[in-house]
Design a protein around this motif. Sequence first.
Motif, short mmCIF file in Angstrom:
data_model
loop_
_atom_site.label_atom_id
_atom_site.label_comp_id
_atom_site.label_asym_id
_atom_site.label_seq_id
_atom_site.Cartn_x
_atom_site.Cartn_y
_atom_site.Cartn_z
N ILE A 237 0.86 -1.18 0.00
CA ILE A 237 0.00 0.00 0.00
C ILE A 237 0.90 1.22 0.00
CG2 ILE A 237 -1.85 1.19 1.22
CD1 ILE A 237 -2.01 -1.62 2.84
N ALA A 238 0.55 2.23 -0.79
CA ALA A 238 1.36 3.45 -0.86
C ALA A 238 0.50 4.65 -0.51
CB ALA A 238 1.94 3.61 -2.26
N ASP A 239 1.16 5.70 0.01
CA ASP A 239 0.39 6.89 0.34
C ASP A 239 0.95 8.13 -0.35
OD1 ASP A 239 2.43 8.10 1.93
OD2 ASP A 239 1.68 7.17 3.76
N GLU A 240 0.29 9.25 -0.15
CA GLU A 240 0.60 10.47 -0.88
C GLU A 240 1.79 11.24 -0.30
OE1 GLU A 240 -2.99 12.74 -1.25
OE2 GLU A 240 -3.82 11.39 -2.78
N GLU A 241 2.43 10.68 0.71
CA GLU A 241 3.63 11.31 1.26
C GLU A 241 4.87 10.45 1.07
OE1 GLU A 241 3.11 12.82 5.21
OE2 GLU A 241 1.17 13.72 4.75
N GLY A 242 4.76 9.43 0.22
CA GLY A 242 5.93 8.62 -0.14
C GLY A 242 6.19 7.43 0.74
N HIS A 243 5.22 7.04 1.57
CA HIS A 243 5.39 5.87 2.43
C HIS A 243 4.88 4.61 1.72
CE1 HIS A 243 5.35 9.20 5.34
NE2 HIS A 243 6.13 8.43 6.08
N LEU A 244 5.57 3.50 1.96
CA LEU A 244 5.11 2.19 1.51
C LEU A 244 4.78 1.38 2.74
CD1 LEU A 244 4.78 0.21 -0.96
CD2 LEU A 244 6.97 -0.74 -0.23
N ILE A 245 3.57 0.80 2.76
CA ILE A 245 3.13 -0.06 3.86
C ILE A 245 3.04 -1.46 3.30
CG2 ILE A 245 1.34 -0.51 5.55
CD1 ILE A 245 1.26 2.86 3.97
N LEU A 246 3.84 -2.38 3.88
CA LEU A 246 3.93 -3.74 3.35
C LEU A 246 3.51 -4.73 4.41
CD1 LEU A 246 4.86 -5.35 0.82
CD2 LEU A 246 7.12 -5.50 1.89
N GLY A 247 2.64 -5.67 4.03
CA GLY A 247 2.18 -6.69 4.97
C GLY A 247 1.51 -7.84 4.25
N LYS A 248 0.70 -8.59 4.99
CA LYS A 248 -0.04 -9.71 4.44
C LYS A 248 -1.50 -9.57 4.85
CE LYS A 248 3.78 -13.07 4.46
NZ LYS A 248 3.75 -13.47 3.04
N LEU A 249 -2.37 -10.35 4.20
CA LEU A 249 -3.79 -10.31 4.56
C LEU A 249 -3.99 -10.70 6.02
CD1 LEU A 249 -5.54 -11.87 1.43
CD2 LEU A 249 -5.28 -9.46 2.02
N GLU A 250 -3.18 -11.63 6.48
CA GLU A 250 -3.21 -12.03 7.89
C GLU A 250 -1.87 -11.66 8.50
OE1 GLU A 250 -5.91 -13.15 9.13
OE2 GLU A 250 -7.02 -13.69 7.32
N GLY A 251 -1.85 -10.66 9.37
CA GLY A 251 -0.58 -10.29 9.99
C GLY A 251 -0.37 -8.79 10.04
N GLU A 252 0.78 -8.41 10.57
CA GLU A 252 1.10 -7.01 10.78
C GLU A 252 1.62 -6.36 9.50
OE1 GLU A 252 3.83 -6.75 13.99
OE2 GLU A 252 2.40 -7.44 15.50
N PHE A 253 1.54 -5.02 9.49
CA PHE A 253 2.05 -4.22 8.39
C PHE A 253 3.22 -3.37 8.87
CE2 PHE A 253 -2.07 -5.42 6.92
CZ PHE A 253 -2.01 -5.42 5.54
N ARG A 254 4.14 -3.11 7.96
CA ARG A 254 5.33 -2.30 8.25
C ARG A 254 5.36 -1.11 7.30
NH1 ARG A 254 10.90 -5.46 8.28
NH2 ARG A 254 9.89 -6.30 10.14
N SER A 255 5.51 0.10 7.87
CA SER A 255 5.53 1.32 7.08
C SER A 255 6.94 1.86 6.96
CB SER A 255 4.61 2.38 7.72
OG SER A 255 4.66 3.59 7.00
#
Length: 216
Positions: free
Chosen positions: A105-123
Amino acid sequence: LGGDLAYKIEVLDIFPNGKWAIASFFDQERILLYNIDNQKVKQYLGLGEARGLQFLSDNNSFVAALNNGRIIEYDILQKKERLLYKNERAISALAFHGASSHLAIADEEGHLILGKLEGEFRSQKIHEAAITALRFSKDGRLLLTASADQSAKLWSVNKEKELNLLYTLQGHQSAVTQIGFDEEERVVFTVADQIRTWKLPIILPENTFASSSSTS
């Protein structure tokens, strides 16, 4: 596609079997589910305006990145949504890789959020401006990102959801809006003020998680 709607499509995804399409329209707080075989609107889903949409492999659900920062999984048959992640900043792009279950997942300030459908996400902040597009390679070991900062970047991804920067692709004079791989994934395409191709000798770190035979 829009039935009685005369609005510009913002994002669109078609399931690989070619039977269904989902679409979101600019400034419209609903998502359209469309039956391609019958050429009819199946359902309007009042979920909000989506900045990213992608079917999951079961053909009965999809993931959506909504303009309010919510990332949801929606089950079409049960008509239920499940919150996967809530972002403080506006979402700009989404990509899901089925074999690895990685969700980017990406946002409008240049961050990428990476994770799985089940589990935590890392920004992680990876660009200096809004990320405009995301693209996984076929086996999920590589991730392309494009940005309004006039660059694209190629990353390797491992099973711990860690990114390793392989290349920064610079030279455009405007925002990079589209990216892609060639069939053999040895050439990258970037689209901005012009279309550029980049021939890359891709050397992956040893800790990448998928074999070359794994496909999405």
